[in-house]
Design an enzyme around this catalytic site. Sequence first.
Site, mmCIF file in Angstrom:
data_model
loop_
_atom_site.group_PDB
_atom_site.id
_atom_site.type_symbol
_atom_site.label_atom_id
_atom_site.label_comp_id
_atom_site.label_asym_id
_atom_site.label_seq_id
_atom_site.Cartn_x
_atom_site.Cartn_y
_atom_site.Cartn_z
ATOM 1 N N ASP A 1 -7.386 96.104 27.520
ATOM 2 C CA ASP A 1 -8.778 95.814 27.097
ATOM 3 C C ASP A 1 -7.741 94.121 27.798
ATOM 4 O O ASP A 1 -9.202 93.631 28.778
ATOM 5 C CB ASP A 1 -9.329 95.898 26.187
ATOM 6 C CG ASP A 1 -9.415 97.134 25.346
ATOM 7 O OD1 ASP A 1 -9.717 98.054 26.749
ATOM 8 O OD2 ASP A 1 -9.838 97.269 24.402
ATOM 9 N N GLY B 1 -28.522 113.868 14.482
ATOM 10 C CA GLY B 1 -28.657 113.375 13.638
ATOM 11 C C GLY B 1 -28.030 113.955 12.118
ATOM 12 O O GLY B 1 -29.185 115.404 12.551
ATOM 13 N N HIS C 1 -26.609 120.885 22.739
ATOM 14 C CA HIS C 1 -26.070 119.011 22.823
ATOM 15 C C HIS C 1 -25.686 119.108 24.162
ATOM 16 O O HIS C 1 -24.480 119.680 24.975
ATOM 17 C CB HIS C 1 -25.193 118.909 22.100
ATOM 18 C CG HIS C 1 -25.732 118.927 20.830
ATOM 19 N ND1 HIS C 1 -25.703 117.629 20.394
ATOM 20 C CD2 HIS C 1 -25.872 119.852 19.847
ATOM 21 C CE1 HIS C 1 -26.478 117.649 18.783
ATOM 22 N NE2 HIS C 1 -26.326 118.890 18.525
ATOM 23 N N GLU D 1 -24.761 117.098 26.363
ATOM 24 C CA GLU D 1 -23.992 115.731 26.255
ATOM 25 C C GLU D 1 -22.425 116.895 25.877
ATOM 26 O O GLU D 1 -21.157 115.520 26.206
ATOM 27 C CB GLU D 1 -24.229 114.895 25.401
ATOM 28 C CG GLU D 1 -23.277 114.659 23.760
ATOM 29 C CD GLU D 1 -25.118 115.544 23.012
ATOM 30 O OE1 GLU D 1 -26.086 116.106 23.520
ATOM 31 O OE2 GLU D 1 -25.534 115.995 22.442
ATOM 32 N N CYS E 1 -31.840 117.472 20.194
ATOM 33 C CA CYS E 1 -31.240 118.398 18.410
ATOM 34 C C CYS E 1 -32.577 117.728 17.902
ATOM 35 O O CYS E 1 -33.573 118.158 17.764
ATOM 36 C CB CYS E 1 -29.863 117.788 18.333
ATOM 37 S SG CYS E 1 -28.934 119.181 16.911
ATOM 38 N N TYR E 2 -32.491 116.825 17.216
ATOM 39 C CA TYR E 2 -32.469 116.351 15.672
ATOM 40 C C TYR E 2 -33.555 115.527 16.635
ATOM 41 O O TYR E 2 -34.303 114.945 16.180
ATOM 42 C CB TYR E 2 -32.095 115.164 14.845
ATOM 43 C CG TYR E 2 -32.857 114.663 13.877
ATOM 44 C CD1 TYR E 2 -33.307 114.637 12.592
ATOM 45 C CD2 TYR E 2 -33.111 112.819 13.922
ATOM 46 C CE1 TYR E 2 -33.084 114.593 11.885
ATOM 47 C CE2 TYR E 2 -34.478 113.132 13.211
ATOM 48 C CZ TYR E 2 -34.333 112.973 11.642
ATOM 49 O OH TYR E 2 -34.811 112.499 10.865
ATOM 50 N N LYS F 1 -14.029 102.595 27.073
ATOM 51 C CA LYS F 1 -12.835 102.745 27.024
ATOM 52 C C LYS F 1 -12.397 103.433 28.338
ATOM 53 O O LYS F 1 -11.619 103.130 29.507
ATOM 54 C CB LYS F 1 -12.061 103.601 26.354
ATOM 55 C CG LYS F 1 -10.081 103.241 26.821
ATOM 56 C CD LYS F 1 -9.803 101.821 26.048
ATOM 57 C CE LYS F 1 -8.438 101.682 26.057
ATOM 58 N NZ LYS F 1 -8.243 100.480 24.950
#
Length: 515
Positions: free
Chosen positions: A228, A55, A170, A172, A82-83, A371
């Site tokens: 979708d 964040g 991070h 990710e 992180c944050y 998605k």
Amino acid sequence: MKRELIIVLDFGGQYNQLVARRVRECNVYCEIYSYRTDIEKIKAMNPKGIILTGGPNSCYEEESPTYSKELFELGIPVLGLCYGAQLMMFLLGGNVARADVREYGKTEVLVDKRDSRIFWDVSGKTVCWMSHFDTIFKVAPGFEITAHTSSCPVAAAENAEAGLYAIQFHPEVLHTEEGMKMLSNFVIGVCGCAGDWKMDSFVEESVKQIRDKVGNGKVLCALSGGVDSSVAAVLMSKAVGAQLTCVFVDHGLLRKNEGDEVEAVFGPEGDYDLNFIRVNAQRRFYEKLAGVSEPEKKRKIIGEEFIRVFEEQAKKIGAVDFLVQGTIYPDVVESGLGGESAVIKSHHNVGGLPDYVDFKEIIEPLRDLFKDEVRKAGVELGIPEYLVYRQPFPGPGLGVRIVGDVTAEKVKIVQDADAIYREEIQKAGLEREIGQYFAALTNMQSVGVMGDERTYDYAIALRAVNTVDFMTAEMAEIPYAVLNRVMSRIINEVKGVNRVLYDLTSKPPGTIEFE
Ligand code: XMP
């Protein structure tokens, strides 16, 4: 079957959806919630693990996002990123303060505790993505430092006994080379998830849930032919078969031959049992759009006319019990319903109840999926890959790819040019490499010469962008030879065009569409 859940607590960082996606790539189901979510709600969901995201704030400042310390005492493993890592240390008695220099970019991290469960099978020196000003200077009591960098004393720390893990970088982000291993080590190794959340189980589970919910009810679905709504329709059809009716409105602003393609796959001759109704409303839309140039006005007209056409069909069908919408997880998050995202996109009609159709309840069967997961579900359901891997196409269609007023003649020009462009990109094998690409009609006419004749024709703009999230985008580099071929074919084959331009604009300041 109760599925295993990891909760991602969102503290407002930019990679937060990515954290959730990566967890799902470990075949573990997870959901994003705002840090404002009450702890009782978290407890009630009984997650196998909790991840605190990054964040933009400083955790020691009064106004900054925070959480009850009780979170760390639930006996549920927590990973702070992180944050999230700084907040964990700060709340539990460590010391976090601003560093002299910001650590940003790819950084070599040295793992001090090689037998840490988070770093299982991770190299002793590993490249990670750092982005922080604040730094953990002292870990909280009970924690040990498990990794550092040349400028950051605590790149990772843990209190393994309590199941608490903090990572300053991070994992990710793909720049963190072994990040997926670390996340998998947490969700599978530490939290003990089985990792059996897969698309086939999603399809199976959803079919069961939908059947339970719908019973003998009647279901109505608006099918656009986009990814979708197609996946939602086929999933519904698998669950409730003949109780479903799908309405496909051809507004005359689709890509070349698209209406027929959609009908071929989903219509009576196709493989699915959708009670498919095609409404050819092209002329109605062109009439309503005649002489209107202002982009927002055009969008409104198209949206409203779509509702009118759909409403008329719905009236013919009579009262239905359920209306299906192809809402997907990013729509939910971006509408501020999950997570902390401030961006609210007006064209995401999440949970909005259209009042023009007589129905009891809305069903959003893809509401939990990203998605790429929707695409996987589509493949699982046997929908042709060319439909499943389609690029995004806006609801108002070519209405937002024709600058100025829309006429049937202009629609034809842009359809033909776009078809050539797509065909050449496909031939060059670039189809999956470019995020979104299409031809647009600039509405600018200029002088040219064709044979011995002077022409005064339109200019087509070619657009091609790469983007991660469609909020920002950069021009995609297409080889000159390909562009040249596209240009020459468009000029030769599309009547009414004498110039082809390549749009270099990024977003911002441009938008992806060209209206
Ligand atoms: P812009 O042009 O806003 O586009 O940069 C971002 C992404 O959204 C798509 N887009 C739409 N999608 N209805 C949609 O369903 C719309 O009205 C709409 N307008 C833009 C666009 O194609 C791009 O992927």
